[in-house]
Design an enzyme around this catalytic site. Structure first.
Site, PDB file in Angstrom:
ATOM      1  N   CYS A 111       0.805  -1.229   0.000  1.00  0.00           N
ATOM      2  CA  CYS A 111       0.000   0.000   0.000  1.00  0.00           C
ATOM      3  C   CYS A 111       0.835   1.274   0.000  1.00  0.00           C
ATOM      4  CB  CYS A 111      -0.950   0.000   1.196  1.00  0.00           C
ATOM      5  SG  CYS A 111      -2.149  -1.329   1.084  1.00  0.00           S
ATOM      6  N   HIS A 145      -3.329   7.183   2.900  1.00  0.00           N
ATOM      7  CA  HIS A 145      -3.765   5.893   2.354  1.00  0.00           C
ATOM      8  C   HIS A 145      -5.120   5.527   2.963  1.00  0.00           C
ATOM      9  CE1 HIS A 145      -3.938   1.865   1.006  1.00  0.00           C
ATOM     10  NE2 HIS A 145      -3.704   1.325   2.183  1.00  0.00           N
ATOM     11  N   ASN A 194     -10.264   0.049  -0.016  1.00  0.00           N
ATOM     12  CA  ASN A 194      -8.805   0.121  -0.095  1.00  0.00           C
ATOM     13  C   ASN A 194      -8.349  -0.417  -1.459  1.00  0.00           C
ATOM     14  OD1 ASN A 194      -6.057  -0.208   0.144  1.00  0.00           O
ATOM     15  ND2 ASN A 194      -6.121  -1.260   2.121  1.00  0.00           N
TER      16      ASN A 194
HETATM   17  O1  UT7 Z   1      -3.810  -1.282   3.574  1.00  0.00           O
HETATM   18  C1  UT7 Z   1      -2.811  -2.044   4.156  1.00  0.00           C
HETATM   19  C2  UT7 Z   1      -2.829  -1.999   5.614  1.00  0.00           C
HETATM   20  N1  UT7 Z   1      -4.032  -2.554   6.139  1.00  0.00           N
HETATM   21  C3  UT7 Z   1      -4.680  -1.929   7.084  1.00  0.00           C
HETATM   22  O2  UT7 Z   1      -4.307  -0.861   7.464  1.00  0.00           O
HETATM   23  C4  UT7 Z   1      -5.862  -2.650   7.694  1.00  0.00           C
HETATM   24  C5  UT7 Z   1      -5.735  -2.651   9.194  1.00  0.00           C
HETATM   25  N2  UT7 Z   1      -6.775  -3.368   9.886  1.00  0.00           N
HETATM   26  C6  UT7 Z   1      -8.079  -2.988   9.900  1.00  0.00           C
HETATM   27  O3  UT7 Z   1      -8.465  -2.064   9.208  1.00  0.00           O
HETATM   28  C7  UT7 Z   1      -9.012  -3.679  10.856  1.00  0.00           C
HETATM   29  O4  UT7 Z   1      -8.247  -4.482  11.719  1.00  0.00           O
HETATM   30  C8  UT7 Z   1     -10.095  -4.568  10.170  1.00  0.00           C
HETATM   31  C9  UT7 Z   1     -11.095  -3.694   9.453  1.00  0.00           C
HETATM   32  C10 UT7 Z   1      -9.449  -5.538   9.201  1.00  0.00           C
HETATM   33  C11 UT7 Z   1     -10.834  -5.346  11.243  1.00  0.00           C
HETATM   34  O5  UT7 Z   1     -11.383  -4.440  12.202  1.00  0.00           O
HETATM   35  P1  UT7 Z   1     -11.133  -4.664  13.766  1.00  0.00           P
HETATM   36  O6  UT7 Z   1     -11.863  -3.603  14.459  1.00  0.00           O
HETATM   37  O7  UT7 Z   1      -9.654  -4.753  13.986  1.00  0.00           O
HETATM   38  O8  UT7 Z   1     -11.846  -6.041  14.010  1.00  0.00           O
HETATM   39  P2  UT7 Z   1     -11.248  -7.376  14.647  1.00  0.00           P
HETATM   40  O9  UT7 Z   1     -10.435  -8.097  13.640  1.00  0.00           O
HETATM   41  O10 UT7 Z   1     -10.645  -7.055  15.971  1.00  0.00           O
HETATM   42  O11 UT7 Z   1     -12.581  -8.143  14.913  1.00  0.00           O
HETATM   43  C12 UT7 Z   1     -13.551  -7.704  15.885  1.00  0.00           C
HETATM   44  C13 UT7 Z   1     -14.729  -8.657  15.843  1.00  0.00           C
HETATM   45  C14 UT7 Z   1     -14.335 -10.116  15.893  1.00  0.00           C
HETATM   46  O12 UT7 Z   1     -15.340 -10.822  16.592  1.00  0.00           O
HETATM   47  P3  UT7 Z   1     -15.140 -11.230  18.128  1.00  0.00           P
HETATM   48  O13 UT7 Z   1     -13.916 -12.076  18.141  1.00  0.00           O
HETATM   49  O14 UT7 Z   1     -14.960  -9.936  18.855  1.00  0.00           O
HETATM   50  O15 UT7 Z   1     -16.407 -11.947  18.447  1.00  0.00           O
HETATM   51  C15 UT7 Z   1     -14.332 -10.548  14.445  1.00  0.00           C
HETATM   52  O16 UT7 Z   1     -14.562 -11.925  14.270  1.00  0.00           O
HETATM   53  O17 UT7 Z   1     -15.416  -8.484  14.606  1.00  0.00           O
HETATM   54  C16 UT7 Z   1     -15.483  -9.729  13.903  1.00  0.00           C
HETATM   55  N3  UT7 Z   1     -15.370  -9.479  12.477  1.00  0.00           N
HETATM   56  C17 UT7 Z   1     -16.413  -9.162  11.703  1.00  0.00           C
HETATM   57  N4  UT7 Z   1     -17.734  -9.035  11.973  1.00  0.00           N
HETATM   58  C18 UT7 Z   1     -18.543  -8.688  10.970  1.00  0.00           C
HETATM   59  C19 UT7 Z   1     -14.234  -9.456  11.711  1.00  0.00           C
HETATM   60  N5  UT7 Z   1     -14.556  -9.148  10.446  1.00  0.00           N
HETATM   61  C20 UT7 Z   1     -15.900  -8.957  10.421  1.00  0.00           C
HETATM   62  C21 UT7 Z   1     -16.803  -8.620   9.394  1.00  0.00           C
HETATM   63  N6  UT7 Z   1     -18.101  -8.489   9.717  1.00  0.00           N
HETATM   64  N7  UT7 Z   1     -16.413  -8.396   8.123  1.00  0.00           N
END
Ligand code: UT7
Length: 337
Positions: A119, A259, A289
């Site tokens: 990215c 970004h 993204n």
């Molecule tokens: O561009 C290159 C660099 N990349 C980035 O900068 C991306 C960085 N990361 C992110 O943007 C975020 O970490 C994500 C958008 C990928 C995920 O968001 P998050 O707030 O970090 O969520 P998480 O992975 O901590 O998940 C929180 C909860 C989990 O459930 P439990 O374990 O709390 O019950 C996940 O299973 O949300 C759940 N979850 C979802 N729920 C609904 C994860 N993905 C989804 C989804 N829909 N798509």
């Protein structure tokens, strides 16, 4: 003796392309266990564009944008000296997608190559391309940032399929003797972060086999939470560093061009820089993204907003890990042309 003026590399034009097909959060609700509410609140994304036509690749999107830019600027194809294509989804492993774009767009005098830095590719590309201009060797350089992320996304994996989209943009870089263009750049890598965001197979480490296909190893793998932590820390730090190094305070900065990976990461970076939200440009809700496409898509969408002399701070974070920031003085008023 006449003093020779310093040559800087200025962006003198921009164009972009996103495919027609739109994939909404509601469409994704039918593919994976997710919701519009979750995606919007956790990322800021509402829709993304997907290149669906069979036989179409990254070079096709870039060629359309290149042709549009040359037409807009009234520049002949033969005038382009160099084209750099920043991408993680090249048409082929080799030859470079830059070569293919030059061929399709008829840039008969240009040489070119691809640059891969996930990215941060377009930002690293700006730093790299600027050097060809600053030395005086090249007069017209095209820098493309394009990805067809849908070609490496698993639409059964809710961790990744909600984030990415296809598209990008191209900028023209030309010499400037008024002090406009790129003023400073900080580019960083930390390869130990590769385990958190990568594509496992398809390279020389793990060439494609039936097993790698069955194990879905040709798709993007991301440990989102870890990448999020590194992204917020490093993108905000590098943006604060470039401001400090150039003695800029929040009043001196006109626009943050960050970004577009997650609205929360951008908000955090802007807060650290002390910027009000009016100075923070975003289009993540429309495109998601697009990896190498996010920065030129912002420049293209907001081109008419910029005024000559405006101070822009670019900031990125991506797989690798890679991150960086660029301080650039905008060189023209698109409104007046
Ligand atoms: O561009 C290159 C660099 N990349 C980035 O900068 C991306 C960085 N990361 C992110 O943007 C975020 O970490 C994500 C958008 C990928 C995920 O968001 P998050 O707030 O970090 O969520 P998480 O992975 O901590 O998940 C929180 C909860 C989990 O459930 P439990 O374990 O709390 O019950 C996940 O299973 O949300 C759940 N979850 C979802 N729920 C609904 C994860 N993905 C989804 C989804 N829909 N798509």
């Amino acid at each position: 003796m006449v003093e020779k003026k310093k040559i800087t590399a200025a962006i003198t034009g921009v164009s972009s392309y996103v495919p027609e097909t739109v994939l909404t959060n509601h469409d994704l609700e039918k593919l994976v266990d997710t919701s519009d509410e979750w995606i919007t609140s956790r990322t800021g994304i509402k829709t993304r564009h997907i290149l669906k036509e069979p036989g179409k690749a990254t070079s096709d999107m870039a060629t359309l944008a290149v042709n549009q830019l040359l037409e807009k600027k009234g520049i002949a194809k033969e005038e382009i000296d160099l084209l750099i294509c920043c991408t993680v989804t090249p048409d082929l492993i080799f030859p470079a997608t830059a070569n293919i774009i030059c061929d399709k767009a008829g840039l008969s005098n240009a040489w070119g190559y691809d640059l891969a830095a996930a990215c941060s590719g377009f930002l690293f590309g700006l730093e790299t391309a600027s050097k060809f201009i600053e030395t005086g060797k090249h007069k017209k350089v095209l820098l493309c940032g394009f990805d067809k992320m849908s070609s490496i996304i698993d639409y059964t994996d809710r961790n990744t399929c909600i984030i990415f989209g296809d598209g990008g943009g191209v900028v023209l870089l030309e010499p400037n003797e008024e002090g406009m263009g790129i003023q400073d750049a900080i580019c960083k890598v930390d390869g130990s972060g590769r385990e958190f965001l990568h594509q496992k197979a398809g390279g020389s480490l793990k060439p494609p086999t039936h097993e790698t296909i069955d194990a879905k190893e040709h798709y993007v793998f991301q440990e989102g939470k870890t990448v999020f932590k590194f992204a917020t820390t490093n993108m905000s730090q590098v943006s604060a560093d470039i401001m400090e190094r150039n003695k800029l305070d929040s009043n001196d900065v006109d626009w943050l061009i960050a970004h577009q990976a997650n609205k929360r990461i951008i908000d955090y970076t802007a807060e650290r820089m002390g910027l009000p939200k009016e100075k923070v440009l975003m289009n993540i809700e429309k495109y998601g993204n697009t990896t190498n496409g996010t920065l030129p898509l912002l420049l293209s969408d907001f081109e008419k907003t910029f005024k000559k002399g405006d101070n822009l701070i670019f900031a990125t974070f991506g797989g690798g890990f890679t991150w960086g920031s660029i301080y650039l003085k905008w060189a023209y008023d698109a409104n007046k042309s």
